[in-house]
Structures are given as structure tokens and as C-alpha cells.
Motif scaffolding. Structure first.
Motif, PDB file in Angstrom:
ATOM      1  N   GLN A   1       0.868  -1.330   0.112  1.00  0.00           N
ATOM      2  CA  GLN A   1       0.065  -0.005  -0.043  1.00  0.00           C
ATOM      3  C   GLN A   1       0.953   1.485   0.025  1.00  0.00           C
ATOM      4  O   GLN A   1       0.321   2.366  -0.696  1.00  0.00           O
ATOM      5  N   ARG A   2       2.038   1.312   0.807  1.00  0.00           N
ATOM      6  CA  ARG A   2       2.922   2.487   0.712  1.00  0.00           C
ATOM      7  C   ARG A   2       3.510   2.706  -0.605  1.00  0.00           C
ATOM      8  O   ARG A   2       3.602   3.721  -1.155  1.00  0.00           O
ATOM      9  N   VAL A   3       4.062   1.797  -1.183  1.00  0.00           N
ATOM     10  CA  VAL A   3       4.356   1.691  -2.594  1.00  0.00           C
ATOM     11  C   VAL A   3       3.643   2.254  -3.498  1.00  0.00           C
ATOM     12  O   VAL A   3       3.876   3.059  -4.460  1.00  0.00           O
ATOM     13  N   GLU A   4       2.027   1.740  -3.499  1.00  0.00           N
ATOM     14  CA  GLU A   4       1.149   2.414  -4.453  1.00  0.00           C
ATOM     15  C   GLU A   4       0.946   3.795  -4.165  1.00  0.00           C
ATOM     16  O   GLU A   4       0.722   4.652  -4.994  1.00  0.00           O
ATOM     17  N   SER A   5       0.941   4.225  -2.748  1.00  0.00           N
ATOM     18  CA  SER A   5       0.724   5.540  -2.567  1.00  0.00           C
ATOM     19  C   SER A   5       1.895   6.369  -3.030  1.00  0.00           C
ATOM     20  O   SER A   5       1.785   7.544  -3.653  1.00  0.00           O
ATOM     21  N   TRP A   6       3.291   6.026  -2.801  1.00  0.00           N
ATOM     22  CA  TRP A   6       4.378   6.431  -3.601  1.00  0.00           C
ATOM     23  C   TRP A   6       4.056   6.771  -5.023  1.00  0.00           C
ATOM     24  O   TRP A   6       4.454   7.927  -5.687  1.00  0.00           O
ATOM     25  N   ILE A   7       3.709   5.917  -5.900  1.00  0.00           N
ATOM     26  CA  ILE A   7       3.610   5.750  -7.120  1.00  0.00           C
ATOM     27  C   ILE A   7       2.420   6.819  -7.346  1.00  0.00           C
ATOM     28  O   ILE A   7       2.510   7.589  -8.485  1.00  0.00           O
ATOM     29  N   HIS A   8       1.374   6.822  -6.650  1.00  0.00           N
ATOM     30  CA  HIS A   8       0.212   7.825  -7.121  1.00  0.00           C
ATOM     31  C   HIS A   8       0.690   9.208  -6.795  1.00  0.00           C
ATOM     32  O   HIS A   8       0.448  10.131  -7.390  1.00  0.00           O
ATOM     33  N   ASN A   9       1.698   9.473  -5.726  1.00  0.00           N
ATOM     34  CA  ASN A   9       2.035  10.641  -5.221  1.00  0.00           C
ATOM     35  C   ASN A   9       3.062  11.332  -5.972  1.00  0.00           C
ATOM     36  O   ASN A   9       3.094  12.658  -6.215  1.00  0.00           O
ATOM     37  N   TYR A  10       4.048  10.585  -6.261  1.00  0.00           N
ATOM     38  CA  TYR A  10       5.445  11.051  -6.806  1.00  0.00           C
ATOM     39  C   TYR A  10       5.677  10.392  -8.021  1.00  0.00           C
ATOM     40  O   TYR A  10       6.757  10.761  -8.691  1.00  0.00           O
ATOM     41  N   GLY A  11       5.108   9.577  -8.864  1.00  0.00           N
ATOM     42  CA  GLY A  11       5.424   8.905  -9.899  1.00  0.00           C
ATOM     43  C   GLY A  11       5.561   9.874 -10.858  1.00  0.00           C
ATOM     44  O   GLY A  11       6.768   9.745 -11.867  1.00  0.00           O
ATOM     45  N   HIS A  12       4.629  10.722 -11.405  1.00  0.00           N
ATOM     46  CA  HIS A  12       4.709  11.706 -12.539  1.00  0.00           C
ATOM     47  C   HIS A  12       5.883  12.566 -12.181  1.00  0.00           C
ATOM     48  O   HIS A  12       6.775  12.774 -13.171  1.00  0.00           O
ATOM     49  N   ASP A  13       5.996  13.003 -10.986  1.00  0.00           N
ATOM     50  CA  ASP A  13       7.258  14.291 -10.708  1.00  0.00           C
ATOM     51  C   ASP A  13       8.834  13.313 -10.852  1.00  0.00           C
ATOM     52  O   ASP A  13       9.564  13.966 -11.248  1.00  0.00           O
ATOM     53  N   LEU A  14       8.802  12.075 -10.129  1.00  0.00           N
ATOM     54  CA  LEU A  14       9.905  11.379 -10.309  1.00  0.00           C
ATOM     55  C   LEU A  14      10.509  11.267 -11.709  1.00  0.00           C
ATOM     56  O   LEU A  14      11.469  11.242 -12.281  1.00  0.00           O
ATOM     57  N   LYS A  15       9.239  10.667 -12.657  1.00  0.00           N
ATOM     58  CA  LYS A  15       9.654  10.675 -13.933  1.00  0.00           C
ATOM     59  C   LYS A  15      10.151  11.884 -14.948  1.00  0.00           C
ATOM     60  O   LYS A  15      11.279  11.837 -15.412  1.00  0.00           O
ATOM     61  N   TRP A  16       9.407  12.892 -14.281  1.00  0.00           N
ATOM     62  CA  TRP A  16       9.875  14.148 -15.176  1.00  0.00           C
ATOM     63  C   TRP A  16      11.464  14.479 -14.629  1.00  0.00           C
ATOM     64  O   TRP A  16      12.090  15.020 -15.321  1.00  0.00           O
ATOM     65  N   LEU A  17      11.621  14.268 -13.358  1.00  0.00           N
ATOM     66  CA  LEU A  17      12.857  14.773 -12.731  1.00  0.00           C
ATOM     67  C   LEU A  17      13.978  13.649 -13.523  1.00  0.00           C
ATOM     68  O   LEU A  17      15.006  14.111 -13.852  1.00  0.00           O
ATOM     69  N   ALA A  18      13.821  12.355 -13.600  1.00  0.00           N
ATOM     70  CA  ALA A  18      14.637  11.578 -14.330  1.00  0.00           C
ATOM     71  C   ALA A  18      14.800  11.996 -15.866  1.00  0.00           C
ATOM     72  O   ALA A  18      15.807  11.963 -16.220  1.00  0.00           O
ATOM     73  N   TYR A  19      13.666  12.415 -16.406  1.00  0.00           N
ATOM     74  CA  TYR A  19      13.923  12.820 -17.821  1.00  0.00           C
ATOM     75  C   TYR A  19      14.690  14.141 -17.786  1.00  0.00           C
ATOM     76  O   TYR A  19      15.474  14.304 -18.982  1.00  0.00           O
ATOM     77  N   SER A  20      14.743  14.906 -17.119  1.00  0.00           N
ATOM     78  CA  SER A  20      15.468  16.141 -16.788  1.00  0.00           C
ATOM     79  C   SER A  20      17.025  15.601 -17.044  1.00  0.00           C
ATOM     80  O   SER A  20      17.716  16.507 -17.486  1.00  0.00           O
ATOM     81  N   TYR A  21      17.312  14.307 -16.334  1.00  0.00           N
ATOM     82  CA  TYR A  21      18.722  14.053 -16.448  1.00  0.00           C
ATOM     83  C   TYR A  21      19.269  13.219 -17.833  1.00  0.00           C
ATOM     84  O   TYR A  21      20.026  13.497 -18.303  1.00  0.00           O
ATOM     85  N   VAL A  22      18.142  12.339 -18.051  1.00  0.00           N
ATOM     86  CA  VAL A  22      18.645  11.470 -19.201  1.00  0.00           C
ATOM     87  C   VAL A  22      17.929  11.748 -20.499  1.00  0.00           C
ATOM     88  O   VAL A  22      18.442  11.147 -21.390  1.00  0.00           O
ATOM     89  N   LYS A  23      16.965  12.756 -20.607  1.00  0.00           N
ATOM     90  CA  LYS A  23      16.498  13.145 -21.740  1.00  0.00           C
ATOM     91  C   LYS A  23      15.831  11.846 -22.882  1.00  0.00           C
ATOM     92  O   LYS A  23      16.109  12.250 -23.861  1.00  0.00           O
ATOM     93  N   ASP A  24      15.216  10.972 -22.033  1.00  0.00           N
ATOM     94  CA  ASP A  24      14.803   9.896 -22.886  1.00  0.00           C
ATOM     95  C   ASP A  24      13.596   9.495 -22.086  1.00  0.00           C
ATOM     96  O   ASP A  24      13.593   8.870 -21.017  1.00  0.00           O
ATOM     97  N   HIS A  25      12.548   9.521 -22.506  1.00  0.00           N
ATOM     98  CA  HIS A  25      11.213   9.087 -21.904  1.00  0.00           C
ATOM     99  C   HIS A  25      11.244   7.749 -21.377  1.00  0.00           C
ATOM    100  O   HIS A  25      10.822   7.673 -20.203  1.00  0.00           O
ATOM    101  N   SER A  26      11.495   6.615 -22.258  1.00  0.00           N
ATOM    102  CA  SER A  26      11.663   5.358 -21.835  1.00  0.00           C
ATOM    103  C   SER A  26      12.418   5.056 -20.964  1.00  0.00           C
ATOM    104  O   SER A  26      12.172   4.296 -19.843  1.00  0.00           O
ATOM    105  N   LEU A  27      13.424   5.719 -20.796  1.00  0.00           N
ATOM    106  CA  LEU A  27      14.684   5.383 -19.936  1.00  0.00           C
ATOM    107  C   LEU A  27      14.236   6.003 -18.561  1.00  0.00           C
ATOM    108  O   LEU A  27      14.461   5.652 -17.389  1.00  0.00           O
ATOM    109  N   ALA A  28      13.726   7.372 -18.701  1.00  0.00           N
ATOM    110  CA  ALA A  28      13.080   7.892 -17.446  1.00  0.00           C
ATOM    111  C   ALA A  28      12.050   6.958 -16.767  1.00  0.00           C
ATOM    112  O   ALA A  28      12.082   7.007 -15.464  1.00  0.00           O
ATOM    113  N   GLU A  29      11.145   6.285 -17.584  1.00  0.00           N
ATOM    114  CA  GLU A  29      10.207   5.502 -17.024  1.00  0.00           C
ATOM    115  C   GLU A  29      10.891   4.265 -16.182  1.00  0.00           C
ATOM    116  O   GLU A  29      10.661   3.938 -14.984  1.00  0.00           O
TER     117      GLU A  29
END
Length: 194
Positions: free
Chosen positions: A25-53
Motif C-alpha cells: 500500500q505504501r508503494v502504491e501511495s508513492w507511485i500515485h503521489n510521486y510517480g509523475h514528478d519522479l519520471k519528469w525529474l529522471a527525464y531532466s537528467y537522461v532526456k529519454d522518456h522510456s529510460l526515465a520510466e
């Protein structure tokens, strides 16, 4: 979704079914609350959508595996951001990145562009896209400060914790990042107006 199925590394299992359910349940909450933002953060580093995912998913898996080591000296959000940033930096330091991606980038620079001029390309971008492009061109230590401060709304204390630097270093980098961003936008704006 059962997260233990995604995790191939050995980890210490919770003592009972109730603890496992709580962790899932905690992991599901993390994904719901931070998933999009963490993916965006990762994209800002690697500049590749699938790699950021992939990096985002790996961050959640790592957090799941290492949750027993989380000392709660910071918020879970800060901890997850730190994990994601470290995974991005590890990827960028990898030999694959140095050998394959940089050589490939050099090869593509020599290909003719579809765009007639850089000015026409910039004119076609919306203001938000243009700002994002400027931010993504910054050196990584300045880019991460801008993204975390303005887009993710971390304060300087949280930022210091995430990037493992002093609050004064954060303030200095933030000031320098603003100057570089303004210089980029001013020089491009001046070129466009000529």
C-alpha cells in the motif's frame, strides 16, 4: 499489484502478511503521489522518456527493497527524490553512456537538420516549451536546482538534503542557475530580435 514479483534481488521479507500488505500500500501511495514528478525529474537528467520510466520504476523498487534502512531523518518524498537522482547520475556515469550515446550524438550532429534556422525552431515553441528547453540546456548541477526548487517546490533545506550539499551551496547554485538561465534567454532573445 504485487511488488514482490517485480523484485528479483533478495530482501528481508516482512514478518507477516499484514506488514507485506502495508508495504504494498505504501508503494502504491508513492507511485500515485510521486510517480509523475519522479519520471519528469529522471527525464531532466537522461532526456529519454522510456529510460526515465525505467529509472523511475527502478527507484520505486530500490525504495521498496531498502525501506527498512530508511531512518526517517527526511520525508519519504525527499528520500525518493534522492534515490532517483542517484540512479540518474549512476546511469550518466556508466560506460554505456560514455561509449554509445556520446558517439551517437556526435554522428547525428553531422546530419543536416530539418529546421531551416535555429531562430525558426525557437519561434515555433510555446513559452513554456522554450523555458523548459533552456532549463534542460543548463549544466546538471544547475538544472537539478531549478527543477527541484521551482517545479517540485523544495525549500533550500530539503534541497540541501537531496543533493547532499550545504544550504549555502544550494543558495549559491540557485543564484548562479538563475543568472545562467537569464543569460541564455537574453542572448537568444537578442539574436531573435536582430
Amino acid at each position: 499489484m504485487r511488488w514482490d514479483k517485480l523484485i528479483h534481488k533478495q530482501r528481508s521479507l516482512p514478518a507477516n502478511h499484514e506488514e507485506t500488505a502495508d508495504m504494498n500500500q505504501r508503494v502504491e501511495s508513492w507511485i500515485h503521489n510521486y510517480g509523475h514528478d519522479l519520471k519528469w525529474l529522471a527525464y531532466s537528467y537522461v532526456k529519454d522518456h522510456s529510460l526515465a520510466e525505467d529509472i523511475t520504476q527502478e527507484a520505486f523498487i530500490k525504495a521498496y527493497q531498502k525501506f527498512s534502512t530508511f531512518k526517517e531523518q527526511s520525508s519519504e518524498k525527499t528520500w525518493l527524490y534522492k534515490i532517483t537522482i542517484n540512479l540518474c547520475k549512476d546511469y550518466l556515469k556508466s560506460s554505456y553512456m560514455k561509449r554509445v550515446v556520446k558517439k551517437g550524438a556526435e554522428m547525428f550532429r553531422s546530419l543536416p537538420s530539418d529546421q531551416s534556422t535555429p531562430e525558426e525552431y525557437v519561434v515555433n515553441l510555446s513559452e513554456d516549451e522554450e523555458l523548459l528547453q533552456h532549463v534542460l540546456r543548463l549544466e546538471s548541477k544547475y538544472r537539478e536546482i531549478i527543477i527541484l526548487y521551482y517545479f517540485e517546490e523544495f525549500d533550500t533545506k530539503e534541497l540541501a538534503e537531496v543533493i547532499q550539499a550545504s544550504p549555502n551551496t544550494v543558495k549559491t547554485r540557485l543564484r548562479r542557475a538563475r543568472q545562467l538561465l537569464q543569460k541564455q534567454m537574453t542572448s537568444e532573445g537578442g539574436t531573435r530580435n536582430e
